[in-house]
Design an enzyme around this catalytic site. Structure first.
Site, PDB file in Angstrom:
ATOM      1  N   ASP A   1      -4.805  -0.347  -6.634  1.00  0.00           N
ATOM      2  CA  ASP A   1      -5.772  -0.419  -5.813  1.00  0.00           C
ATOM      3  C   ASP A   1      -7.180  -0.251  -5.547  1.00  0.00           C
ATOM      4  O   ASP A   1      -8.097  -0.488  -5.415  1.00  0.00           O
ATOM      5  CB  ASP A   1      -5.058  -2.048  -4.250  1.00  0.00           C
TER       6      ASP A   1
ATOM      7  N   ASP B   1      -0.965  -0.322   8.463  1.00  0.00           N
ATOM      8  CA  ASP B   1      -1.899   0.619   7.592  1.00  0.00           C
ATOM      9  C   ASP B   1      -2.965   0.959   8.100  1.00  0.00           C
ATOM     10  O   ASP B   1      -3.559   1.634   8.759  1.00  0.00           O
ATOM     11  CB  ASP B   1      -1.512   0.622   6.322  1.00  0.00           C
TER      12      ASP B   1
ATOM     13  N   ARG C   1      -9.373  -7.728  -4.884  1.00  0.00           N
ATOM     14  CA  ARG C   1     -10.518  -5.823  -4.349  1.00  0.00           C
ATOM     15  C   ARG C   1     -11.964  -5.873  -4.732  1.00  0.00           C
ATOM     16  O   ARG C   1     -12.754  -5.595  -3.945  1.00  0.00           O
ATOM     17  CB  ARG C   1     -10.027  -4.321  -5.451  1.00  0.00           C
TER      18      ARG C   1
ATOM     19  N   SER D   1       6.160  -5.499  -0.158  1.00  0.00           N
ATOM     20  CA  SER D   1       5.072  -4.858   0.362  1.00  0.00           C
ATOM     21  C   SER D   1       4.322  -5.842  -0.046  1.00  0.00           C
ATOM     22  O   SER D   1       4.227  -6.709  -1.633  1.00  0.00           O
ATOM     23  CB  SER D   1       4.404  -3.582  -0.452  1.00  0.00           C
TER      24      SER D   1
HETATM   25  N1  ARG Z   1       1.071  -5.052  -8.654  1.00  0.00           N
HETATM   26  C1  ARG Z   1      -0.296  -5.980  -8.918  1.00  0.00           C
HETATM   27  C2  ARG Z   1      -1.467  -4.828  -8.808  1.00  0.00           C
HETATM   28  O1  ARG Z   1      -1.210  -4.118  -9.801  1.00  0.00           O
HETATM   29  C3  ARG Z   1      -0.104  -6.250  -7.025  1.00  0.00           C
HETATM   30  C4  ARG Z   1      -0.735  -5.002  -6.371  1.00  0.00           C
HETATM   31  C5  ARG Z   1      -0.372  -6.111  -4.864  1.00  0.00           C
HETATM   32  N2  ARG Z   1      -0.982  -4.753  -3.676  1.00  0.00           N
HETATM   33  C6  ARG Z   1      -0.132  -4.490  -2.886  1.00  0.00           C
HETATM   34  N3  ARG Z   1      -1.294  -3.949  -1.774  1.00  0.00           N
HETATM   35  N4  ARG Z   1       0.926  -5.201  -2.392  1.00  0.00           N
HETATM   36  O2  ARG Z   1      -2.692  -5.723  -9.304  1.00  0.00           O
END
Ligand code: ARG
Length: 415
Positions: free
Chosen positions: A122, A14, A93, A173
């Site tokens: 995110d 991506d 993040r 992912s």
């Molecule tokens: N659901 C988790 C969160 O919101 C993990 C997100 C992980 N991000 C990803 N792009 N796989 O913190």
């Protein structure tokens, strides 16, 4: 001259496709990649970004910074979102947002970009953090804007010289850093089915663990772990090593259906061996050294701290105020905890602290008891006074003898 955009670059498909896409929007792309404990090959990532068309690519080993400034306060708060998730992705993040803003200032850029979709948390964390750090910056989110299907994305990649992975990619992912590994998507999306074993990478299945438990000793100073089995380590190194040790005994597997900020329930899988072991050990020490009031007050704020971090409010007065509270609340959390890591469990095997409030004389039921039993009578009388006062005018319950399945034994009648 084209406007510069600073892109958070992971080396994955991506954010790689985002480089030619942003160029086509008229941007001059500067990429930034950070290692937060995923053991990335930063040199290879840097080379790839430039090869695809980035004007330059900054790389940074941010493991120590991530541990000191983001994991440490979260651990200090024992932060677990919805009681389970130690916030590995959530905490990373805001750090990456800082990095984007720092590079944007250095490059004189007016825009920054990230590779988040429109469905996740995110994007919220990036956008809100960037707004907090420099509200004058424009945030571009290519994946949120382009309307590529998976196939269209691969075609676009091919047409723009973006190397497309030849090996079958993970069906999930994945997001990885020191504080944990998260997996979502693919077969994980069915909450009615067990998590496929291939969703896990950091932990041995609890059923496949060696029969003997592994004992580890953790030393804490004012809430922060400073030594593992007596060896003093920096926080990031301690976490890194503990991930290996606890993961080898299946500790830290988390399966949950979580409530995302954007209103979606999603089935998620986390592996956080060190986070779970450290929070377990730290709580054990808190039980020993904190007064009852402080122990319960501190614990009551854990969830609110976690929600702020999860919901993208890292840079907020509320989080900063809670940090100050947690720092003060864990000032006395100094001591040692032994954990037995065994078949997926981190079991407290012992805890000691110079500041322990555990008083053996008060606690014991043996001859050495120093507790004033007679004083308890007056205390309990006053504690129950409001209830007795109320019960005198309005009984709170009415035990009915008819409802009890009594079995009554009477002496045999003497003839
Ligand atoms: N659901 C988790 C969160 O919101 C993990 C997100 C992980 N991000 C990803 N792009 N796989 O913190």
């Amino acid at each position: 001259m084209a406007e510069t955009v600073v892109l958070a670059y992971s080396g994955g498909l991506d954010t790689s496709v985002a480089i030619p896409w942003l160029s086509e929007q008229g941007y001059d792309v500067v990429a930034v990649a950070a290692d937060l404990g995923a053991n990335l090959d930063l040199a290879a990532i840097q080379e790839k970004a430039v090869k695809i068309g980035a004007r330059r690519c900054y790389v940074v080993d941010a493991r120590a910074m991530f541990a000191e400034r983001f994991i440490r306060p979260a651990l200090n708060a024992n932060a677990l979102y919805e009681g389970q998730y130690p916030l590995s992705a959530s905490l990373s993040r805001p750090l990456i947002a800082e990095l984007l803003v720092a590079v944007a200032h250095r490059e004189g850029a007016d825009a920054v970009a990230h590779g988040c979709t429109g469905k996740g948390n995110d994007q919220v964390r990036f956008d809100v953090a960037i707004g907090a750090l420099d509200p004058s910056l424009t945030v571009v989110a290519p994946v949120r804007e382009w309307a590529f299907s998976r196939d269209a994305e691969l075609e676009y990649a091919d047409a723009h010289g973006v190397p497309v992975p030849v090996t079958r990619q993970s069906p999930y992912s994945i997001d990885v850093n020191l504080w944990g590994r998260s997996a979502e998507g693919g077969a994980i999306e069915d909450p009615g089915a067990p998590v496929p074993e291939d969703a896990y990478a950091w932990t041995v299945s609890p059923q496949a663990c060696p029969p003997e438990a592994l004992s580890v000793q953790l030393t804490f100073e004012s809430g922060t772990p400073v030594a593992l089995n007596g060896e003093h380590l920096s926080l990031w190194e301690l976490i890194d090593r503990l991930n290996g040790l606890a993961g080898s005994r299946g500790v830290g597997r988390i399966e949950m259906v979580e409530n995302r900020l954007v209103g979606i329930k999603s089935r998620e899988v986390y592996e956080a061996p060190a986070a779970i072991a450290l929070i377990t050990a730290k709580r054990a020490l808190e039980q020993l050294v904190l007064t009852r009031d402080l122990y319960q007050l501190r614990a009551s704020l854990e969830g609110q701290y976690a929600a702020l971090a999860y919901n993208g409010l890292w840079y907020s007065p509320a989080r900063l105020a809670l940090d100050a509270f947690m720092l003060e609340a864990t000032r006395s959390v100094t001591g040692e905890v032994t954990l037995l890591l065994d078949h997926g469990q981190a079991i407290v095997a012992g805890r000691t602290a110079a500041g322990s409030l555990y008083n053996p004389g008060l606690a014991t039921y043996s001859l050495h008891d120093t507790f004033d039993h007679k004083a308890a009578k007056g205390f309990v009388d006053l504690w129950g006074l409001p209830i007795r006062t109320l019960a005198a005018i309005h009984p709170l319950a009415d035990p009915d003898a008819e409802n009890w399945p009594f079995s009554i034994l009477e002496p045999a009648s003497r003839a």
